[in-house]
Scaffold this active site. Structure first.
Site, PDB file in Angstrom:
ATOM      1  N   THR A 235       0.790  -1.153   0.022  1.00 45.92           N
ATOM      2  CA  THR A 235       0.008   0.031   0.106  1.00 45.92           C
ATOM      3  C   THR A 235       0.844   1.430   0.001  1.00 45.92           C
ATOM      4  OG1 THR A 235      -0.170   0.008   2.509  1.00 45.92           O
ATOM      5  CG2 THR A 235      -1.581  -1.059   1.361  1.00 45.92           C
ATOM      6  N   ASP A 236       0.251   2.312  -0.655  1.00 52.84           N
ATOM      7  CA  ASP A 236       0.804   3.579  -0.306  1.00 52.84           C
ATOM      8  C   ASP A 236       1.028   3.663   1.260  1.00 52.84           C
ATOM      9  OD1 ASP A 236       2.499   5.874  -0.154  1.00 52.84           O
ATOM     10  OD2 ASP A 236       1.088   6.750  -1.820  1.00 52.84           O
ATOM     11  N   TRP A 237       1.682   4.694   1.759  1.00 55.59           N
ATOM     12  CA  TRP A 237       2.176   4.721   3.221  1.00 55.59           C
ATOM     13  C   TRP A 237       0.618   5.287   3.843  1.00 55.59           C
ATOM     14  CZ3 TRP A 237       5.209   2.387   0.932  1.00 55.59           C
ATOM     15  CH2 TRP A 237       6.570   1.641   1.516  1.00 55.59           C
ATOM     16  N   ALA A 239      -2.030   3.839   3.540  1.00 55.70           N
ATOM     17  CA  ALA A 239      -3.295   3.793   2.621  1.00 55.70           C
ATOM     18  C   ALA A 239      -3.953   2.527   2.985  1.00 55.70           C
ATOM     19  CB  ALA A 239      -2.902   3.701   1.119  1.00 55.70           C
TER      20      ALA A 239
END
Ligand code: BGC
Length: 760
Positions: A235-237, A239
């Site tokens: 995941t993006d940070w 997210a």
């Protein structure tokens, strides 16, 4: 070892883990590490940002680049790298980064970013490649190949439709299916198919309402099943959303890991039956397989020194710079020209953007010092201040006075840090007022004016027509200043091309009315008409078109040809063109190949880039540039079959020096082998029914009557009425025949049945 060996080893390791251990592996240990699992002898692995250098933090950690990271080389940002149109350069960049990751014990680099530039206002556009998926996907694939050649996992990001910063963590990108596949997913599809990235980062935003990190359609149906992705999804940070939904959708690793939330919820999910243990095992195995691959780096590592890295940064900046204008060959300057450098960026160039990609540069080369090193006749006036705006008037006057003693003035302009960055979108397209005022004042001195730009995305240029030369450096990394001197003084010949259109004004841009969208949820109403697809289809004037870029030499194109004139859609075709350097200097030309479908039944962009090649030529030299196109080059995405399809017909393939400077074209006849099935109902328009052979047979006899033809086949109506009669009749639903008393309901039902049977 092959992928299946790593997979087998991964299943063996994961089989030794308890449910809790497997669940714990699916979120990070902190900002930058995966968790260790001692029982399975699995060590933590480190990752770091990307994409244009390493942002390795060894002390305090953050995701926005505000805290300290190690000193390293900052390379040109992706916007610049894309402008090189040079896949070898992108691959070499990947290799440099990979080698450095190895030296620093980094297993995964968080890049490249390849979201499509939907609007020039996107705050992170400097970190992305292009408005065009072919250019973005091809450059990204080359970068990934280079990086992964060092057994460092690449992590293309942000999948998908993360095209703005405004409400990036909560907004929904609302987009139709065709636009997604043709534009926004396409670059990711190419990078997956061409370069097999070991990881992908899913985006923060929602897509048509569903968060990417919970989106089974996106992460499993599209990414794994359709594109064939074989790595793991991070995941993006911050997210990550519902942990159970995440695993089910196809997320493997939630980052960063700061609590036991993810693990606890996954274990609970398995115990309560909302998630199966097999799903957890699969997620862990996919990730461990990649970690094992990263451990398996060959002993022999490329031994780039810091000096090699800087030398490559100079080369990359040089090959990426775009010469936008060069009236009366004011450039290159000669050693004896008396030159005034003005503008704070001459001493302190802006070389990168703000946010997670921000690099702690080891050494930044600036143009003024580099000019002095070369003993050039250059004086300097600051022109504007980056820190003390109250000084701007005084600095401008000083620059105008200093210009009196110069033959040529080079203005170093561009966007300051607080104009474009991760986290917010740009407010407007203009350069700071004081810079435009400085350029305006210098133009009124009558001296020759060269403008050198440092910006991550398009700017307006109210002075474009009066300036003698304009050199677009983009955000060019540590080598910026040296590259500028080499280019300005002709040691290097510019060869970059714009990877995006520079519009005249923001109101002209395709997403103007829907960017960033009401309440941060943009509707992608412009559809597939993004970038030059919009400007060229609408025949709009632009500041500089996509693909534009000059050289100190000139190139001639001749003899465009194909290895076949007719093909069926499963075949490939090779297109060739001869390019000759007709000037006196060696130089490189990025040859662009565009495809046009002049007679599609669907509204398609006027032209689309389908391939490109950069070729280096000595004066007088000719080379044949060839590219191979497959069916996708001619296809559009048909929502009725949820797939790409080629319509039978004549296509134009053009070779050009920009999207608005096509130098030759040929026509190819392509036979599409798939048909879009039509489903008829009693309300289908009669005209549509008549297009099928069964329809013509069944309704044909009635047409004569409605067309008001005489017994001799001549129309009994005047031409205007005839056209009206025909059109209205063809647009009528079949069911109208019932009201006219021409057909009974039973006859209509039988016709519909026969029509649909013949479509099978
Ligand atoms: C960015 C990512 C980046 C991550 C880690 C996020 O804010 O969107 O691109 O890789 O932080 O720093």
């Amino acid at each position: 070892m092959t992928k299946s060996n790593y997979d087998a080893k991964a299943s063996e390791l994961v089989s030794k883990m308890t449910l809790e251990e497997k669940a714990s592996l699916l979120s990070g240990a902190d900002y930058w590490h995966t968790k260790a699992v001692e029982s399975a002898d699995l060590a933590p692995h480190m990752m770091c940002d990307g994409p244009n250098g390493l942002r390795k933090q060894t002390g305090e950690e953050d995701m926005l680049g505000n805290r300290e990271s190690i000193k390293t080389t900052c390379y040109p940002t992706s916007a610049a790298v894309a402008a090189s149109f040079d896949t070898d350069l992108a691959e070499e960049l990947g290799r440099h980064l990979g080698a450095e990751c190895r030296r620093e014990n980094i297993s995964m680099l968080l890049g490249p970013g390849l979201n499509i530039k939907r609007s020039p206002l996107g705050g992170r556009n400097f970190e992305y490649y292009s408005e065009d998926p072919c250019l973005a996907g091809t450059m990204a694939a080359a970068y990934v190949k280079g990086l992964q050649s060092q057994h460092v996992a690449a992590c293309p990001k942000h999948f998908a439709l993360n095209n703005q910063e405004n409400r990036r963590m909560t907004g929904s990108s609302d987009c139709d299916e065709r636009t997604m596949y043709e534009i926004y997913l396409s670059a990711f599809e190419q990078v997956v198919k061409q370069a097999d990235p070991k990881s992908i980062m899913c985006s923060y935003n929602r897509i048509n309402g569903t968060y990417s990190s919970e989106n089974h359609w996106l992460l499993t149906d599209v990414l794994r099943k359709r594109f064939g992705f074989r790595g793991f999804v991070v995941t993006d940070w911050f997210a990550g959303k519902d942990p159970v939904q995440g695993v089910k959708a196809g997320v493997n690793l939630v980052m960063p890991g700061m609590s036991d939330y993810q693990k606890t919820e996954i274990v609970k999910g398995v115990k309560e039956g909302t998630l199966s243990e097999e799903e957890v095992t699969r997620a862990a195995e996919e990730m461990v397989s990649v970690l094992l691959w990263t451990d398996d780096a060959p002993e022999e590592r490329s031994a780039y020194t810091a000096d090699d890295d800087l030398a490559f940064a100079v080369k990359a900046a040089q090959n990426s710079a775009v010469l936008l204008k060069n009236e009366k060959a004011v450039l290159p300057l000669t050693k004896d020209t008396t030159v005034l450098f003005t503008g704070a960026f001459a001493k302190e160039p802006r070389i990168q953007g703000g946010g997670s990609s921000h690099i702690n540069s080891r050494r930044v080369l600036n143009a003024l010092d580099e000019a002095r090193k070369d003993g050039l006749a250059v004086s300097f006036a600051e022109g504007y201040s980056l820190r003390n705006p109250e000084k701007n008037g005084q600095l401008r006057r000083e620059a105008v006075t200093a210009a009196e003693n110069a033959d040529v003035v080079v203005v170093f302009a561009g966007l300051p840090d607080d104009y474009e960055s991760e986290g917010f979108d740009r407010d407007f397209l203009d350069l700071p007022k004081e810079q435009n005022e400085l350029i305006g004042a210098l133009l009124s001195t009558g001296k020759k004016i060269v403008v050198v730009l440092h910006n991550g995305a398009p700017v307006t240029m109210p002075w474009k027509d009066q300036a003698d030369a304009i050199l677009e450096m983009y955000l060019a990394g540590d080598g910026c200043g040296r590259a500028e001197i080499n280019l300005l003084y002709g040691k290097a010949n510019p060869s970059g091309k714009l990877p995006e259109t520079f519009p005249l004004r923001i109101e002209d841009t395709p997403s103007y009315l829907n960017f960033p969208g009401d309440s941060g949820s943009p509707e992608y109403k412009e559809g597939v008409f993004v970038g030059y697809r919009w400007y060229d289809t609408r025949k709009m004037n632009v500041l500089f078109p996509f693909g534009h870029g000059l050289s100190y030499t000139s190139f001639q194109y001749a003899n465009i040809r194909a290895d076949k004139a007719n093909l069926i859609d499963q075949e490939t075709v090779t297109i060739s063109v001869d390019v000759t350097n007709i000037g006196d200097l060696a130089g490189a030309e990025a040859v662009q190949f565009y495809v046009k479908d002049p007679a599609s039944t669907r509204r398609r962009p006027e032209k689309e880039l389908k391939a490109f090649r950069k070729v280096f030529l000595q004066p007088g030299e000719t080379k044949t540039v060839s590219v191979t196109l497959n069916d996708r080059a001619f296809a559009y995405y048909e929502v009725k079959i949820h797939d790409f399809i080629v319509e039978t017909g004549d296509f134009l393939v053009a070779a050009g020096s920009s999207s608005r400077d096509l130098r030759g074209s040929i026509t190819l006849h392509v036979e599409g082998t798939r048909k879009v099935p039509v489903h008829f109902t009693q309300h289908s328009p009669i005209g549509e029914i008549l297009e099928s052979s069964t329809g013509k047979k069944l309704l044909g006899p009635m047409i004569m009557d409605f067309d008001n033809k005489t017994a001799e086949g001549k129309s009994s109506l005047c031409s205007g009425s005839e056209r009206m009669q025909k059109t209205v009749f063809r647009q009528m639903p079949l069911s109208a025949m019932l009201l006219m008393g021409r057909l009974t309901q039973e006859q209509i039902d039988r016709i519909v049945e026969k029509l649909n049977a013949s479509e099978q």
